[in-house]
Enzyme design. Structure first.
Site, PDB file in Angstrom:
ATOM      1  N   GLU A   1       0.796  -1.227   0.000  1.00  0.00           N
ATOM      2  CA  GLU A   1       0.000   0.000   0.000  1.00  0.00           C
ATOM      3  C   GLU A   1       0.833   1.285   0.000  1.00  0.00           C
ATOM      4  O   GLU A   1       0.489   2.255   0.668  1.00  0.00           O
ATOM      5  CB  GLU A   1      -0.950   0.007   1.216  1.00  0.00           C
ATOM      6  CG  GLU A   1      -1.944  -1.133   1.159  1.00  0.00           C
ATOM      7  CD  GLU A   1      -2.806  -1.252   2.401  1.00  0.00           C
ATOM      8  OE1 GLU A   1      -3.981  -1.579   2.267  1.00  0.00           O
ATOM      9  OE2 GLU A   1      -2.299  -1.039   3.529  1.00  0.00           O
TER      10      GLU A   1
HETATM   11  C1  TNX Z   1      -4.474  -4.182   4.562  1.00  0.00           C
HETATM   12  S1  TNX Z   1      -2.692  -6.453   4.318  1.00  0.00           S
HETATM   13  C2  TNX Z   1      -3.209  -3.893   5.056  1.00  0.00           C
HETATM   14  C3  TNX Z   1      -3.069  -3.478   6.458  1.00  0.00           C
HETATM   15  C4  TNX Z   1      -4.389  -3.342   7.145  1.00  0.00           C
HETATM   16  C5  TNX Z   1      -5.276  -4.489   6.759  1.00  0.00           C
HETATM   17  C6  TNX Z   1      -6.570  -4.510   7.476  1.00  0.00           C
HETATM   18  C7  TNX Z   1      -1.666  -5.397   4.119  1.00  0.00           C
HETATM   19  C8  TNX Z   1      -0.392  -5.828   3.631  1.00  0.00           C
HETATM   20  N1  TNX Z   1      -2.035  -4.142   4.384  1.00  0.00           N
HETATM   21  O1  TNX Z   1      -2.356  -2.266   6.515  1.00  0.00           O
HETATM   22  O2  TNX Z   1      -4.164  -3.354   8.505  1.00  0.00           O
HETATM   23  O3  TNX Z   1      -5.526  -4.412   5.379  1.00  0.00           O
HETATM   24  O4  TNX Z   1      -7.301  -5.651   7.202  1.00  0.00           O
END
Ligand code: TNX
Length: 529
Positions: A338
């Protein structure tokens, strides 16, 4: 309070023997019938029922091989579980007599048990757990725990008889990497809370504990060369609490505790996104040089280290050097998810640079699967957390040698709500009831990935909504055992019909251990008053 047993145990055995056939005796006998050898989670690779059952005698010993401190430690661990509930002394001995409980190390290669497998043979004379490694003995001990009555898990003296059905189990894992992740960044979780979770994971033969140590809301691991990361960056959490962090000594205590449960800690420093706590602590990491404010919300994807700055490279080097030095395990997780406000060229350059740094400090790099969109280094491991299974770069990287840990968010994310009623958790990957957590195959979940590229599975527990052990447990139980079985048991044994029955039989064990769990309507739980 622990009670010593001599008298009560004697009375009990006399009592049971003396009760004549009466209506309630049948019920008592049924309750006392040993659990079938198949009633284990994860289900063993092979089970052969045998003749007479084994009953742990009050004067039994735990036999361990001479000259193996590791095997002796497994023996002490087992004794620590059995003594309070049975009230028996259960001394450890290196006397090689095959009676009572026997832990035996075999020649490497003998018995086909591999690096973590074991055999468990139960006869009227003895329960013999044999393995080529002490890890195998430890996993065999977890199986033995589950074959004894649930009350064996109690801290207080319980009713036996401590009987194990006769027969032989031959067991070894499908995958070498069977992980659980705990997010200690969104809400901080103390050393004691992490150790409690480690103990629960061990029961299901999980062998990797991934700690998500840093995120926008908090930096949770002390870095000596960057003290503000924790002093300031660790001072809050989601919702604005006081946060917290681990000193080096505390982190090492977790690492040692995990090792005593045959679990390797995988530390994650999430970069270049998910870095608001670092950006707030050190202004130089921002492109404009200005420290950001601390953040206590739950948005994602808004922060990034300033990739082109030399100060950023120096920072990453300092952090990775120190985390690598305090981590005995082979892995270092660099995050990489992300990074929505990092430009594409910057992202690729950053992942290249960080992979080199991780290698320089002697670790194997793991990153969330977005690193497959950059250039994964030889030996790199990507952790898949998608939901669609059609992510092209993941398949391409896997075909080129990148290994994968499978955490599909719509099956393996323990922070997803079970249904619309679940009081905590998220739902972006969909509601995830127990059957959904169980019914998937790591070898086929991402199209185009060769089965040989799959290193294993992991169940992440993100903690935006999770504040304490009771909430951790509510989300992890019963889904964590589902993921554990997907990771351990041979694909050919996969059966929801069988799993839900075996899972239901775990509930009295969770109650005895004080584990809070979700009573899913999909599982035929035994009645509990
Ligand atoms: C996605 S999974 C994210 C996290 C969040 C999560 C909540 C991932 C690699 N990144 O930053 O906490 O969703 O479900």
């Amino acid at each position: 309070m622990r009670r010593r047993s001599v008298v009560p145990a004697l009375l009990l055995s006399l009592g049971v023997a003396a009760v004549p056939a009466a209506p309630h005796a049948a019920a008592a006998a049924a309750a006392a019938a040993p659990l079938p050898l198949t009633q284990v989670v994860p289900v063993p690779a092979s089970v052969r029922a045998g003749g007479g059952a084994f009953t742990l005698a009050e004067d039994a010993a735990i036999h361990v091989p001479a000259g193996s401190p590791g095997a002796a430690a497994v023996g002490r661990y087992l004794a620590g579980i059995l003594r309070p509930s049975t009230g028996y002394g259960l001394p450890l001995t290196t006397n090689a007599r095959r009676e009572g409980i026997v832990l035996a190390l075999t020649e490497p290669g003998a018995g086909n048990t591999g690096a973590e497998g074991y055999r468990l043979q139960s006869t009227p004379r003895a329960v013999v757990i044999s393995a080529a490694t002490t890890a195998g003995l430890f996993h065999g001990v977890q199986t033995l725990r589950q074959l004894l009555p649930a009350s064996v898990e109690r801290e207080l003296y319980g009713l036996g008889p401590w009987t194990v059905a006769g027969g032989t189990i031959a067991d070894r894992p499908r995958y070498a990497y069977r992980g659980a992740m705990l997010d200690v960044a969104r809400h901080f979780h103390t050393v004691q809370q992490v150790e409690r979770y480690i103990d629960q994971l061990a029961l299901y033969k999980i062998n990797r504990l991934h700690l998500h140590l840093t995120d926008d809301q908090g930096w949770r691991i002390a870095i000596a060369s960057r003290p503000r990361l924790t002093a300031y960056g660790g001072s809050t959490q989601v919702g604005g609490g006081t946060g917290g962090y681990y000193t080096t000594a505390e982190y090492q205590q977790i690492v040692r505790y995990a090792a005593s449960r045959y679990m390797t800690v995988v530390p994650e420093i999430d970069m270049p996104g998910h870095t608001n706590a670092a950006l707030a602590s050190y202004g130089e990491l921002n492109c404009n040089g200005v420290p950001r404010a601390l953040y206590t919300g739950t948005a994602v994807g808004f922060s990034s280290l300033c990739v082109p700055k030399p100060a950023t490279t120096q920072f990453v080097d300092d952090v990775i050097r120190e985390v690598a030095a305090m981590t005995p395990g082979p892995y270092l997780h660099i995050g990489g998810d992300e990074a929505r406000v990092t430009g594409r060229a910057d992202y690729v350059a950053f992942v290249d640079r960080v992979q080199q740094i991780v290698r320089r400090y002697g670790k194997t790099v793991i990153g969330w699967h977005q690193i497959t969109g950059a250039d994964p280094a030889p030996g790199a491991i990507a952790q898949y957390w998608g939901t669609k299974g059609d992510e092209e770069p993941v398949a391409v990287a896997a075909q080129a040698g990148t290994r994968l840990i499978m955490s599909p968010a719509n099956h393996a994310y323990l922070d997803m709500k079970y249904d619309e009623e679940t009081p905590i958790g998220q739902k972006w990957a969909g509601y995830t009831e127990v059957q959904k957590a169980y019914d998937w195959n790591p070898a086929t979940v991402v199209r185009g990935v060769p089965a040989s590229a799959v290193l294993g599975v992991e169940a992440p527990l993100w903690s935006e909504t999770v504040t304490d052990s009771s909430e951790i447990e509510y989300l992890a139980f019963p889904r964590l055992p589902a993921i554990a079985e997907v990771g351990w048991s041979p694909a050919a044994t996969h059966s929801w019909a069988s799993f839900r029955q075996r899972l239901a039989a775990q509930a009295p064990r969770w109650t005895a251990l004080g584990i809070n769990y979700y009573r899913s309507p999909q599982v035929p739980w035994p009645w509990t008053g």
